[in-house]
Design a protein around this motif. Structure first.
Motif, PDB file in Angstrom:
ATOM      1  N   PRO A 192       0.818  -1.221   0.000  1.00 16.36           N
ATOM      2  CA  PRO A 192       0.000   0.000   0.000  1.00 16.36           C
ATOM      3  C   PRO A 192       0.854   1.274   0.000  1.00 16.36           C
ATOM      4  O   PRO A 192       0.510   2.255  -0.663  1.00 16.36           O
ATOM      5  N   GLU A 193       1.978   1.253   0.714  1.00 18.44           N
ATOM      6  CA  GLU A 193       2.839   2.440   0.779  1.00 18.44           C
ATOM      7  C   GLU A 193       3.352   2.828  -0.609  1.00 18.44           C
ATOM      8  O   GLU A 193       3.447   4.010  -0.953  1.00 18.44           O
ATOM      9  N   GLU A 194       3.688   1.823  -1.413  1.00 24.17           N
ATOM     10  CA  GLU A 194       4.155   2.096  -2.778  1.00 24.17           C
ATOM     11  C   GLU A 194       3.031   2.690  -3.636  1.00 24.17           C
ATOM     12  O   GLU A 194       3.266   3.564  -4.469  1.00 24.17           O
ATOM     13  N   VAL A 195       1.815   2.200  -3.404  1.00 24.94           N
ATOM     14  CA  VAL A 195       0.648   2.737  -4.116  1.00 24.94           C
ATOM     15  C   VAL A 195       0.432   4.205  -3.751  1.00 24.94           C
ATOM     16  O   VAL A 195       0.238   5.062  -4.619  1.00 24.94           O
ATOM     17  N   TYR A 196       0.483   4.524  -2.445  1.00 19.91           N
ATOM     18  CA  TYR A 196       0.282   5.905  -2.000  1.00 19.91           C
ATOM     19  C   TYR A 196       1.364   6.824  -2.575  1.00 19.91           C
ATOM     20  O   TYR A 196       1.070   7.925  -3.021  1.00 19.91           O
TER      21      TYR A 196
END
Length: 289
Positions: free
Chosen positions: A52-56
């Protein structure tokens, strides 16, 4: 007397969006099938090779959000085939059908192979996870696969999943909320509660909270736990999309002070869930009797 041969096993499988922690996944021998995350035309496996952090970060840097893609029929067939050919029965629990075509694709795969029992969780994240845990317990008790699947389908309407969103930015960017609504909510510091319909898995807006996130989360937990008279206190999930520990601690403290659960598990949502909700989303998920 059961006609199930002693060596015949029941395999427990689920879409990766059930968001169980590693301990529960291992305890109940759960096999995940990851959904697809398509970002910048590259296909990733949810929570396998993207976080998720990479998506954000990609959204913050380039204002690009991923698309999510269902598991197709052939993928499910290849996932189940080795177990079916080994003489096993398979129970697979899907993300709610209103959210993804994975359930329909899984049903087609099951009808081709046989011996696969498909359950529509009518939920998402650890709402689905509650049914996965229930299945694991019933397998341990020695129930047959068909009976377990039927019991799970009936229990789906007892699952209660909801989340508080810190921002509507990601819902708006994903086309699920108008720019005017997002702007208004962010300016007024509104934190909407998103509630999952436990008959199909669709999402709707419940109560809109106002104020700082720490105060909102405490109020939200108290509201949810006072809403139902017959909560099953065996298990509760606190699931988030990436949030600081202080908020998690405040939520757990509020749960403990409000109601005693045998087990509380804190889990992180998969990319499929997180990319629509954005960071600082948190929910409590539980079952009623």
């Amino acid at each position: 007397m059961s006609d199930k041969s002693p060596e015949q096993k029941i395999i427990l499988s689920a879409d990766s969006t059930c968001d169980l922690d590693a301990e529960l996944k291992e305890r109940y021998h759960v096999h995940y099938f990851p959904l697809h995350i398509i970002l910048n035309e590259k296909d990733y496996m949810d929570n396998v090779d993207i976080t998720p952090e990479e998506v954000y970060q990609e959204y913050y840097d380039h204002k690009v959000l991923p698309k999510t893609s269902a598991v197709n029929v052939e993928e499910y067939i290849e996932h189940f085939r080795p177990w079916v050919e080994a003489g096993c029965e398979v129970i697979h629990i899907n993300l709610g059908h209103a959210l993804s075509s994975s359930y329909q694709n899984c049903c087609i795969a099951a009808s081709e192979l046989g011996h696969v029992h498909v359950v529509d969780s009518c939920s998402l994240s650890t709402g689905t996870g509650l049914l996965v845990v229930a299945a694991g317990k019933m397998i341990a008790e020695g129930l047959d696969a068909e009976t377990i699947a039927e019991k799970l389908r009936k229990r789906a309407s007892n699952i209660h999943a909801s989340f508080v969103l810190d921002t509507l930015t990601f819902l708006h960017a994903g086309g699920r909320c108008s720019s005017l609504a997002a702007l208004g909510a962010n300016m007024l510091k509104l934190k909407p509660c998103i509630e999952v319909n436990n008959h199909d898995g669709s999402m709707g807006v419940g109560k809109k909270y106002r104020g700082s996130l720490d105060k909102v989360l405490v109020k939200y937990v108290k509201d949810q736990l006072s809403k139902y008279a017959d909560i099953d206190t065996d298990l509760l999930f606190i699931t988030h999309s990436g949030i600081s520990q202080e908020y998690i601690d405040a939520v757990k403290k509020t749960v403990d002070e409000t109601m005693k659960f045998k087990e509380i598990h804190i889990t992180k949502a998969s990319c499929t869930i997180s990319c629509h909700c954005g960071p600082n989303t948190l929910g409590i998920l539980f079952e009623t009797k």
